[in-house]
Design an enzyme around this catalytic site. Structure first.
Site, PDB file in Angstrom:
ATOM      1  N   LYS A   1     -12.019  -1.695   6.840  1.00  0.00           N
ATOM      2  CA  LYS A   1     -11.217  -2.624   7.628  1.00  0.00           C
ATOM      3  C   LYS A   1     -11.693  -2.598   9.082  1.00  0.00           C
ATOM      4  O   LYS A   1     -12.039  -3.622   9.640  1.00  0.00           O
ATOM      5  CB  LYS A   1      -9.725  -2.263   7.559  1.00  0.00           C
ATOM      6  CG  LYS A   1      -9.128  -2.076   6.154  1.00  0.00           C
ATOM      7  CD  LYS A   1      -8.965  -3.312   5.381  1.00  0.00           C
ATOM      8  CE  LYS A   1      -8.558  -3.235   3.928  1.00  0.00           C
ATOM      9  NZ  LYS A   1      -7.653  -2.237   3.446  1.00  0.00           N
TER      10      LYS A   1
ATOM     11  N   ASP B   1      -1.437   6.629   6.315  1.00  0.00           N
ATOM     12  CA  ASP B   1      -2.494   5.728   5.853  1.00  0.00           C
ATOM     13  C   ASP B   1      -2.761   4.770   7.012  1.00  0.00           C
ATOM     14  O   ASP B   1      -1.954   3.889   7.290  1.00  0.00           O
ATOM     15  CB  ASP B   1      -2.027   4.978   4.603  1.00  0.00           C
ATOM     16  CG  ASP B   1      -3.041   3.927   4.143  1.00  0.00           C
ATOM     17  OD1 ASP B   1      -4.082   3.759   4.814  1.00  0.00           O
ATOM     18  OD2 ASP B   1      -2.781   3.278   3.112  1.00  0.00           O
TER      19      ASP B   1
ATOM     20  N   TRP C   1       0.831  -1.206   0.000  1.00  0.00           N
ATOM     21  CA  TRP C   1       0.000   0.000   0.000  1.00  0.00           C
ATOM     22  C   TRP C   1       0.860   1.248   0.000  1.00  0.00           C
ATOM     23  O   TRP C   1       0.563   2.217  -0.694  1.00  0.00           O
ATOM     24  CB  TRP C   1      -0.986   0.004   1.173  1.00  0.00           C
ATOM     25  CG  TRP C   1      -1.984  -1.111   1.093  1.00  0.00           C
ATOM     26  CD1 TRP C   1      -2.127  -2.149   1.968  1.00  0.00           C
ATOM     27  CD2 TRP C   1      -2.976  -1.324   0.064  1.00  0.00           C
ATOM     28  NE1 TRP C   1      -3.146  -2.982   1.549  1.00  0.00           N
ATOM     29  CE2 TRP C   1      -3.677  -2.499   0.395  1.00  0.00           C
ATOM     30  CE3 TRP C   1      -3.334  -0.633  -1.099  1.00  0.00           C
ATOM     31  CZ2 TRP C   1      -4.722  -3.017  -0.391  1.00  0.00           C
ATOM     32  CZ3 TRP C   1      -4.365  -1.131  -1.888  1.00  0.00           C
ATOM     33  CH2 TRP C   1      -5.046  -2.308  -1.534  1.00  0.00           C
TER      34      TRP C   1
HETATM   35  C1  LIG Z   1      -7.094  -1.815   2.128  1.00  0.00           C
HETATM   36  C2  LIG Z   1      -6.051  -0.800   2.223  1.00  0.00           C
HETATM   37  C3  LIG Z   1      -5.947   0.242   1.277  1.00  0.00           C
HETATM   38  C4  LIG Z   1      -6.849   0.337   0.076  1.00  0.00           C
HETATM   39  O1  LIG Z   1      -8.091   0.756   0.474  1.00  0.00           O
HETATM   40  P1  LIG Z   1      -9.251   1.074  -0.599  1.00  0.00           P
HETATM   41  O2  LIG Z   1     -10.267   1.739   0.282  1.00  0.00           O
HETATM   42  O3  LIG Z   1      -9.690  -0.230  -1.167  1.00  0.00           O
HETATM   43  O4  LIG Z   1      -8.708   1.982  -1.617  1.00  0.00           O
HETATM   44  C5  LIG Z   1      -4.962   1.192   1.462  1.00  0.00           C
HETATM   45  N1  LIG Z   1      -4.121   1.134   2.507  1.00  0.00           N
HETATM   46  C6  LIG Z   1      -4.192   0.149   3.430  1.00  0.00           C
HETATM   47  C7  LIG Z   1      -3.233   0.142   4.568  1.00  0.00           C
HETATM   48  C8  LIG Z   1      -5.154  -0.841   3.313  1.00  0.00           C
HETATM   49  O5  LIG Z   1      -5.223  -1.818   4.233  1.00  0.00           O
END
Ligand SMILES: *Cc1c(COP(=O)(O)O)cnc(C)c1O
Length: 362
Positions: free
Chosen positions: A197, A173, A103
């Site tokens: 998540k 993030d 990511w």
């Molecule tokens: C799942 C995830 C993403 C991507 O998320 P989307 O909402 O599908 O774009 C980005 N960063 C992390 C750490 C993730 O776990």
């Protein structure tokens, strides 16, 4: 209701049963409104209250002061890979990225379209099995911001504390560990997280931004890509994810009712410890992917001695009602995602299952 399995999926992921039940009860008609949350106008008084309460509860859970704004956007965390550099990389157009997994690499890829990216550290040569140490970071004191991924969903590693970046705004993030523990938000310039998540359904993305950074967004940006648009409009410039925000609101109330983020962190640690203890005491039958000082309490990744045995374990686990334990292809093996809503008794049941599997196959 009694047919729910243990859902170890990395995302979209498990939600608290109380939240699902309340949403189900009210799905036909919100109390006193006579319409479903799926049918009401985002300009209605009812929704105004829903979004403002969700926001207020998140502010209280995360202990945010007035320097920060909370936005509910769309496009997932992946759109933030672009919005962050588009908005706050100027005017210097250079930023530091710490690469700790797939990511962060994707975030870096978009940032490169906007300006110069300095890779402050990367653990890719070790298949991202650890978080870099502070002294490994090669930070540019003149960077527009430093970007890091607080929990690496795929590799099962997590920053135990934030990198020290001096006066440069820290951008995070936090998609897979937001609301899993208390953090000192004052250390951050911007935090973003896809809801699916640890916070709600897919379709809504939380952005927490220090208000002074809003000044960096140029008026020449596309309206929808400009943080100022969404901050000025209380996330209602266009139709937001009405249902997603409603569920985040219910999850926030569930967290508050259950003691807030310190209580959540304590339980999360207990759950993760059970699995790591099982791995560590297996005499090498289970091998954790993450180095011990980098272990995630949200996503536990581990391998067995052969892919054949891993396949067997995944198949038997799935048949026994443990869903979503297959690891991501870049790590292989197994991954148990045990977010806030995942019950401790489900972790205990998986540990029991793993021990029996080892007895039969070890
Ligand atoms: C799942 C995830 C993403 C991507 O998320 P989307 O909402 O599908 O774009 C980005 N960063 C992390 C750490 C993730 O776990």
């Amino acid at each position: 209701m009694q047919n729910r399995v243990y859902n170890f999926s990395a995302g979209p992921a498990i939600l608290p049963e109380d939240v699902l039940k309340e949403a189900q009860e009210n799905l036909f008609a919100l109390p006193g409104v006579g319409m479903s949350i799926l049918e009401i106008s985002h300009r209605s008084k009812t929704f105004d209250n829903i979004i403002n309460e969700a926001k207020a509860d998140l502010i209280s859970l995360l202990n945010l002061n007035n320097d920060y704004d909370v936005l509910f956007l769309q496009g997932g965390a992946s759109l933030q890979f672009s919005m962050v550099p588009l908005n706050i990389m100027p005017p210097k157009n250079k930023a530091d990225y710490i690469l700790t997994g797939s990511w962060s690499k994707k975030a870096q890829k978009e940032a490169k379209r906007v300006g110069t990216v300095n890779v402050a550290a990367s653990t890719e040569s070790e298949n991202f099995n650890r978080i870099p140490k502070q002294e490994e970071l090669k930070l540019d004191p003149d960077a527009s911001y430093v970007h890091f991924t607080s929990n690496n969903t795929i590799f099962g590693t997590e920053w135990q504390k934030e990198p020290e970046v001096g006066k440069v705004p820290l951008v995070c993030d936090a998609s897979s560990n937001i609301l899993s523990k208390k953090i000192n938000v004052n250390k951050y310039g911007l935090i973003y997280a896809g809801a699916q998540k640890n916070m709600g359904p897919a379709g809504v993305t939380l952005v927490i931004i220090r208000k002074d950074l809003l000044e960096r967004s140029s008026d020449s940006l596309h309206t929808m890509l400009n943080y100022k648009t969404h901050s000025d409009g209380n996330s209602l410039y266009n139709t937001p994810s009405v249902f997603g925000i409603y569920i985040i609101g219910l999850v926030a109330k569930w967290l508050i009712k259950n003691g807030g983020l310190d209580a959540m962190h304590r339980i999360n640690k207990e759950k993760a410890d059970l699995l790591y203890k099982c791995i560590d005491e297996s005499n090498g039958f289970f091998k954790g992917h993450a180095q011990k000082d980098s272990r995630s309490i949200m996503n536990i990744t581990f391998r067995l001695s052969s892919e054949e045995l891993e396949k067997k374990l995944v198949a038997e686990a799935t048949a026994a009602g443990f869903d979503g334990v297959k690891g991501h292809r870049s790590v292989g093996g197994l991954r148990a995602s045990i977010y806030n809503a995942f019950p401790k008794k489900g972790v205990e049941a998986l540990v029991q299952f793993m021990k029996e599997f080892q007895k039969k196959n070890g």
